[in-house]
Design a protein around this motif. Structure first.
Motif, PDB file in Angstrom:
ATOM      1  N   GLY A   5       9.741  17.131  -5.920  1.00 55.62           N
ATOM      2  CA  GLY A   5       9.099  16.341  -5.064  1.00 55.62           C
ATOM      3  C   GLY A   5       8.602  15.159  -5.888  1.00 55.62           C
ATOM      4  N   ALA A   6       8.458  15.012  -6.930  1.00 52.21           N
ATOM      5  CA  ALA A   6       8.109  13.775  -7.831  1.00 52.21           C
ATOM      6  C   ALA A   6       9.364  12.875  -8.043  1.00 52.21           C
ATOM      7  N   PHE A   7      10.599  13.597  -8.100  1.00 50.89           N
ATOM      8  CA  PHE A   7      11.711  12.670  -8.086  1.00 50.89           C
ATOM      9  C   PHE A   7      11.982  12.147  -6.496  1.00 50.89           C
ATOM     10  N   VAL A   8      11.864  13.010  -5.715  1.00 51.17           N
ATOM     11  CA  VAL A   8      11.738  12.384  -4.206  1.00 51.17           C
ATOM     12  C   VAL A   8      11.296  11.134  -4.272  1.00 51.17           C
ATOM     13  N   ALA A   9       9.829  11.430  -4.438  1.00 49.15           N
ATOM     14  CA  ALA A   9       8.784  10.287  -4.199  1.00 49.15           C
ATOM     15  C   ALA A   9       9.189   8.994  -4.977  1.00 49.15           C
ATOM     16  N   LEU A  10       9.599   9.274  -6.186  1.00 51.66           N
ATOM     17  CA  LEU A  10      10.326   8.095  -7.070  1.00 51.66           C
ATOM     18  C   LEU A  10      11.349   7.405  -6.460  1.00 51.66           C
ATOM     19  N   MET A  20       0.761  -1.126   0.209  1.00 52.25           N
ATOM     20  CA  MET A  20      -0.011   0.069   0.088  1.00 52.25           C
ATOM     21  C   MET A  20       0.760   1.179  -0.208  1.00 52.25           C
ATOM     22  N   HIS A  21       1.959   1.078   0.583  1.00 44.18           N
ATOM     23  CA  HIS A  21       2.891   2.306   0.818  1.00 44.18           C
ATOM     24  C   HIS A  21       3.393   2.750  -0.478  1.00 44.18           C
ATOM     25  N   LYS A  22       3.741   1.654  -1.228  1.00 46.81           N
ATOM     26  CA  LYS A  22       4.337   1.793  -2.598  1.00 46.81           C
ATOM     27  C   LYS A  22       3.250   2.534  -3.620  1.00 46.81           C
ATOM     28  N   TRP A  23       2.077   2.119  -3.443  1.00 40.33           N
ATOM     29  CA  TRP A  23       1.225   2.627  -4.225  1.00 40.33           C
ATOM     30  C   TRP A  23       0.949   4.321  -4.063  1.00 40.33           C
ATOM     31  N   LEU A  24       0.987   4.607  -2.727  1.00 42.97           N
ATOM     32  CA  LEU A  24       0.702   5.955  -2.314  1.00 42.97           C
ATOM     33  C   LEU A  24       2.030   6.984  -2.905  1.00 42.97           C
ATOM     34  N   LEU A  25       3.267   6.247  -2.717  1.00 47.73           N
ATOM     35  CA  LEU A  25       4.360   7.266  -3.245  1.00 47.73           C
ATOM     36  C   LEU A  25       4.301   7.124  -4.717  1.00 47.73           C
ATOM     37  N   LEU A  26       3.796   6.342  -5.213  1.00 46.44           N
ATOM     38  CA  LEU A  26       3.621   6.318  -6.841  1.00 46.44           C
ATOM     39  C   LEU A  26       2.830   7.328  -7.150  1.00 46.44           C
ATOM     40  N   THR A  27       1.564   7.335  -6.416  1.00 42.10           N
ATOM     41  CA  THR A  27       0.542   8.146  -6.621  1.00 42.10           C
ATOM     42  C   THR A  27       0.961   9.831  -6.396  1.00 42.10           C
ATOM     43  N   ALA A  28       1.608  10.078  -5.400  1.00 43.26           N
ATOM     44  CA  ALA A  28       2.132  10.983  -4.978  1.00 43.26           C
ATOM     45  C   ALA A  28       3.370  11.549  -6.125  1.00 43.26           C
ATOM     46  N   ALA A  29       4.094  10.817  -6.510  1.00 45.09           N
ATOM     47  CA  ALA A  29       5.111  10.966  -7.589  1.00 45.09           C
ATOM     48  C   ALA A  29       4.139  11.570  -8.838  1.00 45.09           C
ATOM     49  N   ILE A  30       3.084  10.773  -9.328  1.00 47.83           N
ATOM     50  CA  ILE A  30       2.381  11.275 -10.555  1.00 47.83           C
ATOM     51  C   ILE A  30       1.699  12.496 -10.267  1.00 47.83           C
ATOM     52  N   LEU A  31       1.037  12.769  -9.181  1.00 47.51           N
ATOM     53  CA  LEU A  31       0.565  14.005  -8.840  1.00 47.51           C
ATOM     54  C   LEU A  31       1.468  15.213  -8.995  1.00 47.51           C
ATOM     55  N   LEU A  75      11.628   3.422  -5.518  1.00 52.54           N
ATOM     56  CA  LEU A  75      12.701   2.863  -6.072  1.00 52.54           C
ATOM     57  C   LEU A  75      13.352   1.937  -4.722  1.00 52.54           C
ATOM     58  N   ARG A  76      13.589   2.610  -3.649  1.00 45.93           N
ATOM     59  CA  ARG A  76      14.224   2.285  -2.588  1.00 45.93           C
ATOM     60  C   ARG A  76      13.451   1.098  -1.966  1.00 45.93           C
ATOM     61  N   LEU A  77      12.205   0.829  -1.959  1.00 44.26           N
ATOM     62  CA  LEU A  77      11.333  -0.112  -1.507  1.00 44.26           C
ATOM     63  C   LEU A  77      11.250  -1.326  -2.240  1.00 44.26           C
ATOM     64  N   GLY A  78      11.948  -1.141  -3.387  1.00 46.85           N
ATOM     65  CA  GLY A  78      12.003  -2.476  -4.306  1.00 46.85           C
ATOM     66  C   GLY A  78      11.446  -2.357  -5.628  1.00 46.85           C
ATOM     67  N   VAL A  79      10.619  -1.535  -5.885  1.00 44.23           N
ATOM     68  CA  VAL A  79       9.776  -1.366  -7.158  1.00 44.23           C
ATOM     69  C   VAL A  79      10.786  -1.411  -8.222  1.00 44.23           C
ATOM     70  N   GLY A  80      10.750  -2.214  -9.330  1.00 44.33           N
ATOM     71  CA  GLY A  80      11.603  -2.116 -10.537  1.00 44.33           C
ATOM     72  C   GLY A  80      11.487  -0.609 -11.218  1.00 44.33           C
TER      73      GLY A  80
END
Length: 120
Positions: A40-45, A1-12, A49-54
């Motif tokens: 902010g987008a690059f920090v979230a990305l 769930m945390h991964k999706w929140l970070l990805l959503t934040a990066a997108i927004l 990536l640190r959480l292991g998303v490819g």
């Protein structure tokens, strides 16, 4: 769930930066939001990536969602064109990203199976 929140934040954040870039053409004060959005987008990305998303999956989803959302919001906010051909292109980009995500999940599942069998 945390991964999706970070990805959503990066997108927004990226979409905010991009739309603010357009707004800054007429009102330079928006450049502050441009910088904040992109940083902010690059920090979230990077956290994602640190959480292991490819990187291919993270970037693909981020880029495709950013393109789609930016195109739609630019049409609503700035009156930019959004034609059927453009919508088809957006759908193709999203479809391509889904293929990358599905392929990534299959590769992870195969790797896990091989590790359990002692092949890795």
């Amino acid at each position: 769930m945390h991964k999706w929140l970070l990805l959503t934040a990066a997108i927004l954040l990226e979409v905010t930066g991009t739309l603010s870039l357009r707004a800054a053409l007429d009102h330079p004060g928006w450049y502050v939001l441009v910088a904040c959005g992109y940083i902010g987008a690059f920090v979230a990305l990077s956290y994602l990536l640190r959480l292991g998303v490819g990187v291919g999956v993270a970037y693909g989803i981020w880029a495709a969602a950013g393109v789609a959302l930016t195109a739609v919001l630019a049409a609503v906010i700035f009156g930019d064109p959004l034609t059927g051909v453009m919508a088809l292109g957006i759908a193709l980009v999203i479809g391509g990203v889904l293929c990358v995500e599905i392929g990534s999940q299959a590769a992870h599942a195969e790797r896990a199976t091989r590790a359990q069998e002692g092949h890795i």
